[in-house]
Design a protein around this motif. Structure first.
Motif, PDB file in Angstrom:
ATOM      1  N   VAL A   1       1.122  -1.317   0.227  1.00  0.00           N
ATOM      2  CA  VAL A   1       0.266  -0.114   0.231  1.00  0.00           C
ATOM      3  C   VAL A   1       1.295   1.432   0.085  1.00  0.00           C
ATOM      4  N   THR A   2       0.274   2.107  -0.740  1.00  0.00           N
ATOM      5  CA  THR A   2       1.257   3.449  -1.200  1.00  0.00           C
ATOM      6  C   THR A   2       1.063   4.465   0.638  1.00  0.00           C
ATOM      7  N   VAL A   3       2.646   3.944   1.039  1.00  0.00           N
ATOM      8  CA  VAL A   3       2.919   5.744   2.151  1.00  0.00           C
ATOM      9  C   VAL A   3       3.128   7.137   1.653  1.00  0.00           C
ATOM     10  N   LEU A   4       1.576   7.808   2.456  1.00  0.00           N
ATOM     11  CA  LEU A   4       2.452   9.374   2.259  1.00  0.00           C
ATOM     12  C   LEU A   4       2.846   9.568   3.460  1.00  0.00           C
ATOM     13  N   ASP A   5       4.186  10.571   3.216  1.00  0.00           N
ATOM     14  CA  ASP A   5       5.389  11.601   4.427  1.00  0.00           C
ATOM     15  C   ASP A   5       5.731  10.353   4.878  1.00  0.00           C
ATOM     16  N   GLY A   6       6.250   9.320   4.247  1.00  0.00           N
ATOM     17  CA  GLY A   6       6.732   8.622   4.652  1.00  0.00           C
ATOM     18  C   GLY A   6       8.290   8.354   4.136  1.00  0.00           C
ATOM     19  N   ALA A   7       9.497   7.627   5.370  1.00  0.00           N
ATOM     20  CA  ALA A   7      10.511   7.499   4.928  1.00  0.00           C
ATOM     21  C   ALA A   7      10.410   6.505   3.934  1.00  0.00           C
ATOM     22  N   ARG A   8       9.602   5.478   3.871  1.00  0.00           N
ATOM     23  CA  ARG A   8       9.198   4.409   2.427  1.00  0.00           C
ATOM     24  C   ARG A   8       8.241   4.940   0.903  1.00  0.00           C
TER      25      ARG A   8
ATOM     26  N   VAL B   1     -10.700  -7.071  -3.606  1.00  0.00           N
ATOM     27  CA  VAL B   1      -9.834  -7.175  -2.792  1.00  0.00           C
ATOM     28  C   VAL B   1      -8.549  -6.134  -3.082  1.00  0.00           C
ATOM     29  N   MET B   2      -7.983  -7.106  -4.078  1.00  0.00           N
ATOM     30  CA  MET B   2      -6.908  -6.124  -4.949  1.00  0.00           C
ATOM     31  C   MET B   2      -7.411  -4.193  -5.311  1.00  0.00           C
ATOM     32  N   ASP B   3      -8.225  -3.929  -5.717  1.00  0.00           N
ATOM     33  CA  ASP B   3      -8.716  -2.814  -6.154  1.00  0.00           C
ATOM     34  C   ASP B   3      -8.852  -1.956  -4.745  1.00  0.00           C
ATOM     35  N   LEU B   4      -9.503  -2.444  -3.980  1.00  0.00           N
ATOM     36  CA  LEU B   4      -9.525  -1.878  -2.334  1.00  0.00           C
ATOM     37  C   LEU B   4      -8.038  -1.740  -2.126  1.00  0.00           C
ATOM     38  N   ILE B   5      -6.798  -2.394  -2.352  1.00  0.00           N
ATOM     39  CA  ILE B   5      -5.706  -2.531  -2.459  1.00  0.00           C
ATOM     40  C   ILE B   5      -4.525  -1.619  -2.770  1.00  0.00           C
ATOM     41  N   ARG B   6      -5.551  -1.436  -3.902  1.00  0.00           N
ATOM     42  CA  ARG B   6      -4.666  -0.221  -5.205  1.00  0.00           C
ATOM     43  C   ARG B   6      -5.132   1.278  -4.852  1.00  0.00           C
ATOM     44  N   ALA B   7      -6.096   0.874  -3.995  1.00  0.00           N
ATOM     45  CA  ALA B   7      -6.914   2.369  -4.301  1.00  0.00           C
ATOM     46  C   ALA B   7      -6.381   3.189  -2.468  1.00  0.00           C
ATOM     47  N   ALA B   8      -6.057   2.151  -1.735  1.00  0.00           N
ATOM     48  CA  ALA B   8      -5.550   2.522  -0.814  1.00  0.00           C
ATOM     49  C   ALA B   8      -4.626   3.250  -0.509  1.00  0.00           C
ATOM     50  N   SER B   9      -4.185   4.159   0.851  1.00  0.00           N
ATOM     51  CA  SER B   9      -3.212   4.463   0.894  1.00  0.00           C
ATOM     52  C   SER B   9      -2.760   5.275   2.529  1.00  0.00           C
ATOM     53  N   VAL B  10      -1.816   5.487   3.185  1.00  0.00           N
ATOM     54  CA  VAL B  10      -1.607   5.171   4.389  1.00  0.00           C
ATOM     55  C   VAL B  10      -1.032   6.788   4.916  1.00  0.00           C
ATOM     56  N   THR B  11      -1.006   7.523   5.713  1.00  0.00           N
ATOM     57  CA  THR B  11       0.053   8.227   5.912  1.00  0.00           C
ATOM     58  C   THR B  11       0.929   7.597   7.245  1.00  0.00           C
ATOM     59  N   ALA B  12       1.758   7.794   6.963  1.00  0.00           N
ATOM     60  CA  ALA B  12       3.726   7.122   8.033  1.00  0.00           C
ATOM     61  C   ALA B  12       2.837   7.959   9.092  1.00  0.00           C
TER      62      ALA B  12
ATOM     63  N   ASP C   1      -9.277  -8.260   7.712  1.00  0.00           N
ATOM     64  CA  ASP C   1      -9.009  -6.733   7.337  1.00  0.00           C
ATOM     65  C   ASP C   1      -7.294  -7.127   6.258  1.00  0.00           C
ATOM     66  N   ILE C   2      -6.490  -5.812   5.445  1.00  0.00           N
ATOM     67  CA  ILE C   2      -5.765  -5.140   5.495  1.00  0.00           C
ATOM     68  C   ILE C   2      -4.630  -5.244   6.427  1.00  0.00           C
ATOM     69  N   ILE C   3      -3.359  -5.567   6.745  1.00  0.00           N
ATOM     70  CA  ILE C   3      -2.817  -5.241   8.042  1.00  0.00           C
ATOM     71  C   ILE C   3      -1.264  -5.225   7.397  1.00  0.00           C
ATOM     72  N   ALA C   4      -0.436  -3.982   8.208  1.00  0.00           N
ATOM     73  CA  ALA C   4       0.542  -3.785   8.053  1.00  0.00           C
ATOM     74  C   ALA C   4       1.185  -4.621   8.302  1.00  0.00           C
ATOM     75  N   THR C   5       2.612  -5.036   7.628  1.00  0.00           N
ATOM     76  CA  THR C   5       3.488  -6.461   8.017  1.00  0.00           C
ATOM     77  C   THR C   5       5.126  -5.824   8.860  1.00  0.00           C
ATOM     78  N   ALA C   6       4.505  -4.115   8.601  1.00  0.00           N
ATOM     79  CA  ALA C   6       6.355  -3.503   8.321  1.00  0.00           C
ATOM     80  C   ALA C   6       6.277  -2.478   9.448  1.00  0.00           C
ATOM     81  N   LYS C   7       6.826  -1.675   9.803  1.00  0.00           N
ATOM     82  CA  LYS C   7       7.295  -0.775   9.776  1.00  0.00           C
ATOM     83  C   LYS C   7       7.655   0.860   9.055  1.00  0.00           C
ATOM     84  N   VAL C   8       6.897   1.742   8.984  1.00  0.00           N
ATOM     85  CA  VAL C   8       7.645   2.867   7.653  1.00  0.00           C
ATOM     86  C   VAL C   8       6.913   4.148   8.694  1.00  0.00           C
ATOM     87  N   LEU C   9       8.471   4.650   9.604  1.00  0.00           N
ATOM     88  CA  LEU C   9       8.583   5.406   9.370  1.00  0.00           C
ATOM     89  C   LEU C   9       8.316   7.017   8.739  1.00  0.00           C
TER      90      LEU C   9
END
Length: 118
Positions: free
Chosen positions: A55-62, A81-92, A110-118
């Motif tokens: 998923v795209t991360v906004l304002d993140g280190a990655r 589900v893949m359409d939802l994932i492609r459209a999603a973004s999350v802010t760091a 639920d779609i859950i993150a599996t790593a940390k992005v600061l």
């Protein structure tokens, strides 16, 4: 009589398992353990899959965070589900286990993150 062949994915053995159907009677053969029989019968009636993606991360280190489904979803729901994932973004910041999408496509997963992005 109908016969289908599956490769069991439950354990590393990878048994070739045959499902033979005669009306309502189903016979499973070729499995080396009971889990193979359970897998084939479930695959025949209610196939489910896990999804891993990003998923795209906004304002993140990655720019992306890896995500996965919290539980296997019905195979026919993968594209929704893949359409939802492609459209999603999350802010760091994003943390492992953080829910990115709740109850994706009404699958109960639920779609859950599996790593940390600061």
């Amino acid at each position: 009589m109908e016969t289908k062949t599956y490769t069991c994915i439950v354990c590393p053995e990878g048994c070739t398992v045959t499902l033979t159907s005669r009306g309502n009677e189903k016979t499973v053969s070729g499995n080396k353990c009971r889990r193979g029989e359970e897998y084939v019968l479930r695959e025949e009636t209610d196939p489910r899959r896990n999804i891993s993606s990003t998923v795209t991360v906004l304002d993140g280190a990655r720019p992306l965070v890896p995500v996965k489904t919290s539980v296997p979803i019905p195979k026919q729901s993968i594209f929704a589900v893949m359409d939802l994932i492609r459209a999603a973004s999350v802010t760091a910041p994003v943390y492992p286990g953080q829910v990115i999408i709740k109850n994706a496509a009404n699958t109960g997963a639920d779609i859950i993150a599996t790593a940390k992005v600061l």
